[in-house]
Design a protein around this motif. Structure first.
Motif, short mmCIF file in Angstrom:
data_model
loop_
_atom_site.label_atom_id
_atom_site.label_comp_id
_atom_site.label_asym_id
_atom_site.label_seq_id
_atom_site.Cartn_x
_atom_site.Cartn_y
_atom_site.Cartn_z
N ALA A 151 -5.02 -3.89 -11.89
CA ALA A 151 -4.58 -5.00 -11.03
C ALA A 151 -4.12 -4.49 -9.67
O ALA A 151 -4.42 -5.10 -8.64
N PHE A 152 -3.40 -3.37 -9.64
CA PHE A 152 -2.97 -2.82 -8.37
C PHE A 152 -4.17 -2.40 -7.52
O PHE A 152 -4.20 -2.60 -6.30
N GLU A 153 -5.17 -1.82 -8.16
CA GLU A 153 -6.36 -1.41 -7.40
C GLU A 153 -7.07 -2.63 -6.81
O GLU A 153 -7.54 -2.58 -5.67
N ARG A 154 -7.14 -3.72 -7.57
CA ARG A 154 -7.78 -4.93 -7.04
C ARG A 154 -7.02 -5.51 -5.86
O ARG A 154 -7.60 -6.08 -4.94
N CYS A 155 -5.69 -5.38 -5.89
CA CYS A 155 -4.85 -5.92 -4.81
C CYS A 155 -4.84 -5.03 -3.57
O CYS A 155 -4.34 -5.44 -2.52
N GLY A 156 -5.33 -3.81 -3.69
CA GLY A 156 -5.21 -2.87 -2.59
C GLY A 156 -3.84 -2.23 -2.53
O GLY A 156 -3.46 -1.67 -1.49
N ALA A 157 -3.09 -2.30 -3.63
CA ALA A 157 -1.74 -1.73 -3.69
C ALA A 157 -1.84 -0.25 -4.05
O ALA A 157 -1.57 0.16 -5.18
N THR A 158 -2.25 0.56 -3.08
CA THR A 158 -2.60 1.96 -3.32
C THR A 158 -1.45 2.76 -3.91
O THR A 158 -1.62 3.50 -4.89
N MET A 159 -0.27 2.63 -3.31
CA MET A 159 0.86 3.42 -3.78
C MET A 159 1.26 3.01 -5.19
O MET A 159 1.53 3.84 -6.05
N TRP A 160 1.28 1.70 -5.46
CA TRP A 160 1.66 1.24 -6.80
C TRP A 160 0.60 1.66 -7.82
O TRP A 160 0.95 1.97 -8.98
N ALA A 161 -0.65 1.67 -7.43
CA ALA A 161 -1.70 2.16 -8.33
C ALA A 161 -1.46 3.63 -8.65
O ALA A 161 -1.69 4.07 -9.79
N GLY A 162 -0.99 4.39 -7.67
CA GLY A 162 -0.66 5.79 -7.93
C GLY A 162 0.44 5.93 -8.95
O GLY A 162 0.39 6.80 -9.84
N HIS A 163 1.47 5.09 -8.84
CA HIS A 163 2.55 5.11 -9.84
C HIS A 163 2.02 4.81 -11.23
O HIS A 163 2.34 5.48 -12.21
N ALA A 164 1.19 3.75 -11.32
CA ALA A 164 0.66 3.35 -12.62
C ALA A 164 -0.22 4.47 -13.21
O ALA A 164 -0.16 4.75 -14.41
N ALA A 179 0.83 -1.21 0.00
CA ALA A 179 0.00 0.00 0.00
C ALA A 179 0.86 1.25 0.00
O ALA A 179 0.37 2.34 -0.31
N GLY A 180 2.13 1.10 0.38
CA GLY A 180 3.04 2.23 0.33
C GLY A 180 3.06 3.09 1.57
O GLY A 180 3.64 4.17 1.56
N ASP A 181 2.41 2.66 2.64
CA ASP A 181 2.43 3.42 3.88
C ASP A 181 3.70 3.07 4.64
O ASP A 181 3.71 2.18 5.50
N LEU A 182 4.76 3.77 4.31
CA LEU A 182 6.07 3.43 4.85
C LEU A 182 6.12 3.55 6.36
O LEU A 182 6.71 2.70 7.05
N SER A 183 5.49 4.57 6.91
CA SER A 183 5.53 4.75 8.37
C SER A 183 4.81 3.61 9.09
O SER A 183 5.27 3.14 10.13
N ALA A 184 3.70 3.14 8.53
CA ALA A 184 2.97 2.03 9.15
C ALA A 184 3.78 0.74 9.09
O ALA A 184 3.84 -0.02 10.05
N VAL A 185 4.42 0.51 7.96
CA VAL A 185 5.26 -0.69 7.82
C VAL A 185 6.42 -0.63 8.79
O VAL A 185 6.75 -1.61 9.46
#
Length: 501
Positions: A407-420, A235-241
């Motif tokens: 595909a990123f949106e379906r995975c919940g990969a928010t940050m990667w979806a932003g890149h795409a 999801a790209g939430d670096l602080s949470a990770v």
């Protein structure tokens, strides 16, 4: 993940039999204590039970192997699983199987097969362990289903692993074996993660965390937290990770949990990669994947190689990437990871000359079509789309980038979806997320650079993230300053913080 947890029929309650008490204590340590201590205690229990209770002794050995796996101790894992010479048919110690009909045959096949996994001899491992998987039925007890699911994970049979572990979970719940549930959930979440089922993996990891904390099983908490961190990392939430990985490491370091530590560091590196911090990701992953004394877990390091290669390519460490691609190719050819062939071709495409890259990207996509893993599939679409756009083939690029975005949106990969989405806009398509406010006067590329600068990224980090030169970043940044009427990076950050709402 670990091969097993608690042997059948052994509870954490103390027993009058000293040998069984030792076994119970070893199981307690495996759940909440230093795993090297657990391994030693379980080996002692196995020695004490060898004559009086051979079945319990074998259970103790399997649990000791689980402790060695959790500790990342390859040598101990091998020693624990050496069955020694067979007292019935005379088969020698090591890799010699028993004669047909020998009462020790199943046990020796189990030990030798699990040892073959460590030696990367997956053909032999599958030949010896596969029959055990085929004999398991939905009516089996929870511990049998859990073990079978763990074996399927070792062999890379992800759908089978997920099915068996789901059955193990249902069995443990119906039998009210609450203490076994967190470990089963950790294995199940990991199987779902490997298969690209991120939403299910997170749900099971969080359920397991709640129960493991209630039961005081800190080792299970570390395992489950590491899996959850890997899910959150897309999801790209670096602080949470980072916060979750700190929780993992607090237990992993004191209890010697090499597996949890590796997964946690990989999660953090993946979040850094997704956040554009390529150099940090490469530096974090280098000791985990490269050969040497600091290499990460002996049974898991290869999983992080594709992230390492991408981080290296985007941070001017292509030499390191090429070396690791050769090692990863050996792993991919073993057939134990269904996603590895596609990841290998993507890695090769990232470092190949331009005249070869397109064929390699298309080969990677063809492999993805035959394997699970929507997140990795989307990453290949994104990488290929970026490659096409930079070669001024926007129509073809948009096709790849659309597939990546969805595909990123379906995975919940928010940050990667932003890149795409940003790449798609840069390729000339309106995605419905155009910038408003003070950034509306900028091009998509300039918006990305402005936001990265405002977040504190350096020109070098931005260049690596966007696969452009530092000089190009400087050129765009001068235009951003001119368009927005600011004179410094600080002024840009202040403008975005106060005016871009």
């Amino acid at each position: 993940m670990r091969v097993n947890d608690e042997p059948r029929g052994i509870s954490s309650a103390r027993t009058a039999d000293p040998a069984l008490a030792t076994l119970a204590h070893g199981c307690e340590l495996l759940r909440d204590g230093p795993v090297t201590d657990a391994c030693s205690t379980l080996l002692r229990a196995a020695a004490q039970l060898r004559e009086s209770a051979p079945a319990a002794a074998r259970d103790a050995l399997v649990a000791a192997a689980s402790a060695a796996w959790a500790a990342g101790d390859r040598d101990s894992y091998r020693r624990v699983l050496d069955p020694g010479p067979c007292p019935h048919c005379g088969a020698a110690s090591g890799r010699a199987v028993c004669a047909e009909g020998c009462p020790e045959a199943d046990w020796r096949a189990r030990c030798i097969g699990m040892g073959a996994v460590v030696d990367a001899d997956f053909l032999r491992a599958a030949a010896l362990l596969g029959p055990r998987l085929r004999r398991i039925t939905p009516r089996a007890q929870a511990h049998e289903l859990r073990e079978a699911g763990s074996v399927a994970l070792l062999l890379g049979r992800l759908p089978a692993a997920r099915r068996l572990l789901s059955l193990a979970l249902a069995s443990a719940r119906s039998a009210r074996e609450q203490a076994a549930v967190p470990d089963i959930l950790a294995h199940l979440a990991y199987a779902e993660l490997r298969e690209g089922r991120h939403h299910q993996a997170r749900a099971h990891a969080e359920e397991g965390l709640t129960l493991a904390r209630t039961l005081g099983q800190r080792n299970a908490v570390a395992d489950l937290s590491a899996v959850r961190a890997l899910v959150v990392s897309i999801a790209g939430d670096l602080s949470a990770v980072r916060a979750q990985v700190e929780d993992v490491m607090a237990v992993a370091q004191s209890h010697g949990l090499a597996q949890a530590a590796f997964l946690g560091q990989w999660a953090l590196a993946r979040a850094e990669l997704g956040s554009g911090k390529m150099e940090r990701a490469a530096a974090r992953l280098a000791p985990l994947v490269q050969p040497g004394a600091r290499q990460g877990h002996f049974g898991l390091w290869f999983l992080a190689v594709p992230c390492f290669v991408e981080a290296c390519v985007l941070s001017d460490r292509a030499v390191d990437a090429a070396e690791m691609i050769d090692l990863f190719a050996v792993w991919a050819e073993l057939g134990a990871d269904p996603q590895a062939p596609a990841q290998l071709e993507r890695c090769r495409a990232l470092v190949a000359p331009a005249e070869r890259s397109e064929d390699l990207y298309r080969a990677a996509l063809a492999h993805h079509d035959r394997a699970p893993g929507p997140f990795e599939h989307a990453r290949t679409h994104l990488a290929f789309g970026m490659w096409l756009r930079r070669r001024r083939r926007p129509t073809e690029a948009r096709t790849q980038l659309r597939d990546a975005l969805m595909a990123f949106e379906r995975c919940g990969a928010t940050m990667w979806a932003g890149h795409a989405g940003a790449e798609l806009r840069a390729a000339g398509e309106v995605t419905g997320t155009a910038e408003a406010g003070v950034l509306s006067v900028l091009t998509p590329q300039q918006v990305r650079i402005a936001r990265d600068v405002a977040s504190g990224a350096t020109n070098k980090e931005i260049a690596a993230e966007l696969s452009i030169s530092i000089r190009t970043v400087e050129y765009h940044l001068r235009n951003v300053f001119a368009q927005l009427g600011v004179r410094s990076r600080t002024g840009l950050a202040h403008l975005l913080a106060n005016g871009d709402r």
